[in-house]
Design a protein around this motif. Structure first.
Motif, PDB file in Angstrom:
ATOM      1  N   TRP A 119      -4.160   6.011  -3.890  1.00  0.00           N
ATOM      2  CA  TRP A 119      -4.243   6.369  -2.475  1.00  0.00           C
ATOM      3  C   TRP A 119      -4.226   7.882  -2.288  1.00  0.00           C
ATOM      4  O   TRP A 119      -4.531   8.363  -1.191  1.00  0.00           O
ATOM      5  CB  TRP A 119      -3.070   5.777  -1.706  1.00  0.00           C
ATOM      6  CG  TRP A 119      -3.218   4.326  -1.386  1.00  0.00           C
ATOM      7  CD1 TRP A 119      -2.570   3.271  -1.971  1.00  0.00           C
ATOM      8  CD2 TRP A 119      -4.075   3.742  -0.391  1.00  0.00           C
ATOM      9  NE1 TRP A 119      -2.968   2.081  -1.418  1.00  0.00           N
ATOM     10  CE2 TRP A 119      -3.895   2.335  -0.444  1.00  0.00           C
ATOM     11  CE3 TRP A 119      -4.980   4.267   0.528  1.00  0.00           C
ATOM     12  CZ2 TRP A 119      -4.572   1.457   0.403  1.00  0.00           C
ATOM     13  CZ3 TRP A 119      -5.661   3.389   1.373  1.00  0.00           C
ATOM     14  CH2 TRP A 119      -5.458   2.005   1.307  1.00  0.00           C
ATOM     15  N   MET A 161       0.845  -1.173   0.000  1.00  0.00           N
ATOM     16  CA  MET A 161       0.000   0.000   0.000  1.00  0.00           C
ATOM     17  C   MET A 161       0.878   1.219   0.000  1.00  0.00           C
ATOM     18  O   MET A 161       1.834   1.313   0.747  1.00  0.00           O
ATOM     19  CB  MET A 161      -0.892   0.035   1.236  1.00  0.00           C
ATOM     20  CG  MET A 161      -1.784   1.256   1.284  1.00  0.00           C
ATOM     21  SD  MET A 161      -2.727   1.346   2.838  1.00  0.00           S
ATOM     22  CE  MET A 161      -1.426   1.753   3.973  1.00  0.00           C
ATOM     23  N   LYS A 164       0.710   5.533   0.146  1.00  0.00           N
ATOM     24  CA  LYS A 164      -0.130   6.708   0.336  1.00  0.00           C
ATOM     25  C   LYS A 164       0.636   7.937  -0.131  1.00  0.00           C
ATOM     26  O   LYS A 164       0.815   8.905   0.583  1.00  0.00           O
ATOM     27  CB  LYS A 164      -0.550   6.829   1.800  1.00  0.00           C
ATOM     28  CG  LYS A 164      -1.368   5.628   2.278  1.00  0.00           C
ATOM     29  CD  LYS A 164      -1.729   5.764   3.736  1.00  0.00           C
ATOM     30  CE  LYS A 164      -2.537   4.569   4.209  1.00  0.00           C
ATOM     31  NZ  LYS A 164      -2.845   4.625   5.641  1.00  0.00           N
ATOM     32  N   GLU A 189      -0.424  -0.475  -5.795  1.00  0.00           N
ATOM     33  CA  GLU A 189      -0.769   0.656  -6.645  1.00  0.00           C
ATOM     34  C   GLU A 189       0.276   0.803  -7.761  1.00  0.00           C
ATOM     35  O   GLU A 189      -0.001   0.563  -8.918  1.00  0.00           O
ATOM     36  CB  GLU A 189      -0.819   1.913  -5.771  1.00  0.00           C
ATOM     37  CG  GLU A 189      -1.174   3.196  -6.465  1.00  0.00           C
ATOM     38  CD  GLU A 189      -1.164   4.343  -5.467  1.00  0.00           C
ATOM     39  OE1 GLU A 189      -2.224   4.952  -5.252  1.00  0.00           O
ATOM     40  OE2 GLU A 189      -0.100   4.629  -4.880  1.00  0.00           O
TER      41      GLU A 189
END
Length: 742
Positions: A585, A1, A3, A512
């Motif tokens: 994100w 993940m 961000k 991502e």
């Protein structure tokens, strides 16, 4: 993940070091700390695993929430989905409910009831579930309390859940009253349908299923083992085939790979144990990135998944063969249209290159990546002084990161033994407390180190041990590595990496920026080659080319066969275990949703041009949806132009020539944008149909003329042969370029 934010200005800057009582461990000329710096958030002190699990436990896997939580989040094995809770293991078939009309690809839910829950007849509530074992793509979950034990084993591609039990009998609680279409009360095997999905319930020989007519079935008289399988249909022949393999429990999964004549040959192995009889082999479903490149015998039966159709096969192994995409450490000088303009770009970059503050591992990495690319451009131009400036800056910055002095907190890496991981300080985007994105961040460091090592072998010998330690954090090639898990970030069967360390989401794990994952494997290839570590280089080839096929299938769907027909988009921003998201994100801007799977543009980005027609379709959709259409001097318009150059380099060349100072994404430079575009415009698009005996090559095609480029890292000339019959001698220590008319 990940961000990731849009603006680097939002990232904290290291100023003065904070003094701590650090313990420094020397590794070559470098070192790491064993004390957590104050800026790094603490990790949990315990993992949810049994004492049988030894060594460094993997994170960043599809099943990782199992290790971070008392039970688990949803686990998407494909074609099945599971979740662990107090009552046992809930199992469902998410493929039965896939649609794309929302603009995302959504699968069916798992939930705590699933299609059914596998439980224990003597234990209604287990206090926890723990990791009981794992292999390359299978995992075992242990439910144990007061003499009652239930273990379940399942994995990618398998339609089976294998169970073992002590202190009671298997109990299956269905979400709805099932329809029994094969077998009867007291039989050891049953065929049932629940919520429209067909399953085989396979008890041990001599056992009997009871409770038919209700929603709870008990396998009485169990000999301690059983299995349940998702069936593609309820035909008698299908049921008979599954029964044949039902008690061959998968106890290990492994992969082997090699390079052969420009191809990556990969074999996936299933080791089984016959719980009764003497059978061997199992049933398994191949993902699209596997069956499209395999000669495995397929049954003709299929499952649906959020990755597309999975096709059923049987046996103890299957193999794939993928063309290796050749890569270069830099693009050819022949791709520079105007030397004076390029020199001006480089001069400006060199003037701005000076060691000041150190950023977090992500933004520091992006800076190192830019410097490595600029070094390659300066080198092919013969601008040795400017190249020396870029390389000196890389060297200075890396050496500060690779050494943990006593009392220093940043920049450095510290090792957490509990989780078997190396964490850079300052961290960012959860790289500390959640172990997110290590391959994204560290991939830039590895590639930059490879650029220094290419020019300075003595530096590589001195600092290489610490670089190798960083590599081991994201991609240790040793299964028995005591410090780090094997291939931490990479999912061997799914064919791509996962970014979240914990995967604590209802939709499973996610990734991502597939392109930053590719950048990491590019770095592995380069570092392995320049240091003479052929095993590491070949692992980089395996990771890069396997993930390339996964990107083509799941992020891009270049052939238009995997996305649901009602899905309106032409790419995904994020791939999740249980869905595909047209999102990021950090931004809903279409440039970012597409561009996060392009950056950083490097010479290795050539893989995105293997399907020019897809590039054309992708670019057309972006222009259609962009707020300012084909006005690229805003947002990440520079990346949109560079991506489109893989299909229409003429358009891109016109843009950069008319906009020499266009706006840039934070990790890009005008120098590389210019070099990238004009290489494709002057030499041609990537000719992906040609492979070679050497992994560090490119072949360009413009009209009918082919241009062949090969980089030889060795000290002796190298003969490079291409699959179209062309052969060339690559001169030692440099990039050699030849054309088909020479």
């Amino acid at each position: 993940m990940t961000k990731r934010k849009l603006w680097p200005a939002m990232i904290g800057i290291v100023t003065l070091p904070t003094l701590i009582a650090a313990q420094s461990v020397s590794v070559g000329a470098g070192s790491y700390s064993t004390v957590r710096p104050p800026e790094c958030a603490p990790l949990p002190t315990e993992l949810s695993k049994t004492s049988a699990v030894k060594g460094a436990t993997p994170t960043n896997q599809w099943w990782s929430s199992l290790v971070w939580e008392n039970y688990s989040q949803n686990l998407f094995a494909h074609p099945l989905g599971m979740v662990c809770h107090a009552g046992g293991l809930a199992v469902a078939y998410p493929g039965a409910g896939i649609d794309g009309k929302s603009g995302n690809i959504m699968g069916g839910a798992v939930s705590k009831t699933g299609d059914f829950v596998i439980g224990h007849s003597k234990m209604s509530q287990f206090p926890s579930s723990k990791l009981g074992g794992y292999s390359s793509w299978f995992v075992t979950v242990d439910f144990t309390e007061a003499g009652s034990n239930l273990t379940t084993t399942f994995g990618h591609g398998s339609p089976f859940v294998y169970g073992q039990i002590k202190g009671g009998d298997p109990l299956v609680t269905f979400s709805d009253k099932p329809v029994v279409w094969s077998g009867k009360e007291g039989d050891a095997v049953l065929g049932v349908t629940v919520r429209g999905n067909h399953y085989g319930l396979f008890g041990s020989k001599g056992s009997k299923w009871t409770g038919l007519g209700s929603s709870k079935f008990t396998n009485e008289g169990s000999k301690g083992y059983f299995s349940i399988a998702l069936l593609p249909d309820k035909k008698a022949a299908t049921f008979s085939t599954f029964l044949k393999y039902a008690h061959n429990h998968v106890v290990d999964t492994t992969v082997a790979y090699k390079t052969l004549n420009g191809r990556l040959e990969t074999t996936y192995y299933f080791e089984t144990k016959a719980m009764e009889g003497s059978g061997k082999g199992t049933l398994f479903a191949l993902y699209p990135h596997q069956w499209k490149y395999s000669k495995a015998s397929l049954s003709g039966q299929e499952y649906r998944s959020v990755r597309g159709v999975m096709k059923l096969s049987s046996g103890s192994s299957f193999s794939t063969s993928v063309a290796i995409q050749g890569l270069l450490p830099m693009l050819p000088a022949e791709g520079i249209a105007d030397n004076a303009r390029m020199r001006a770009y480089l001069t400006k970059e060199a003037a701005a290159t000076k060691t000041t503050e150190y950023k977090d591992t992500y933004w520091e990495g992006k800076h190192l990546g830019k410097l490595a690319t600029l070094s390659g451009i300066a080198g092919v131009m013969g601008e040795k002084e400017m190249q020396a400036v870029f390389v000196a800056e890389i060297r200075t910055r890396l050496e500060n990161w690779l050494a943990a002095s006593e009392g220093e907190t940043s920049p450095l890496f510290y090792y957490n033994k509990t989780w078997g991981t190396l964490i850079g300080n300052k961290p960012s985007y959860g790289s500390d407390k959640e172990l997110n994105d290590h391959h994204f961040h560290y991939g830039y460091f590895i590639r930059a180190a490879a650029e220094v090592a290419r020019l300075d072998p003595a530096w590589a010998k001195k600092w290489g041990p610490m670089v190798n330690l960083i590599i081991r954090d994201i991609a240790s090639i040793k299964k028995d590595d005591e410090m780090f898990p094997h291939l931490r970030c990479f999912d061997i069967y799914a064919g791509h990496s996962w970014a979240s360390g914990h995967a604590k989401f209802a939709d499973g794990n996610n990734q991502e920026s597939s392109s930053e994952s590719m950048n990491a494997w590019y770095g592995l290839m380069l570092w392995g080659e320049v240091t003479g570590d052929t095993a590491l280089r070949d692992t980089g080839i395996f990771l890069y080319n396997t993930e390339r096929t996964a990107v083509e299938e799941y992020w891009f769907d270049v052939s238009g066969t995997n996305f649901p027909k009602d899905f309106p988009n032409v790419a995904l921003g994020m791939v999740w275990g249980g869905k595909g998201a047209f999102a990021t994100w950090f931004s809903g801007d279409i440039d970012c949703i597409h561009g996060i799977n392009w950056l950083p543009f490097t010479p290795a980005s050539i893989y995105m041009g293997r399907f020019p027609n897809y590039v054309k379709k992708n670019h057309a959709r972006i222009v259609e949806k962009r707020e300012k259409g084909n006005d690229y001097n805003n947002g990440w318009g520079d990346l949109v132009v560079m991506f489109n150059a893989l299909n229409n380099p003429k358009m891109a060349a016109k843009y950069i020539d008319e906009n020499p100072a266009c706006s840039l994404e934070g990790g890009n430079t005008h120098a590389f944008m210019y070099h990238w575009i004009h290489t494709l415009d002057r030499l041609g698009r990537n000719d992906s149909g040609i492979i070679s005996t050497h992994p560090f090559t490119n072949v360009y095609l413009k009209d009918s003329k082919k241009t062949y480029a090969a980089y030889n890292f060795q000290k002796q000339p190298l003969q490079v042969k291409f699959s179209d019959g062309f052969s060339m001698t690559a001169e030692p220590g440099r990039l050699t370029v030849k054309s088909s008319d020479q």
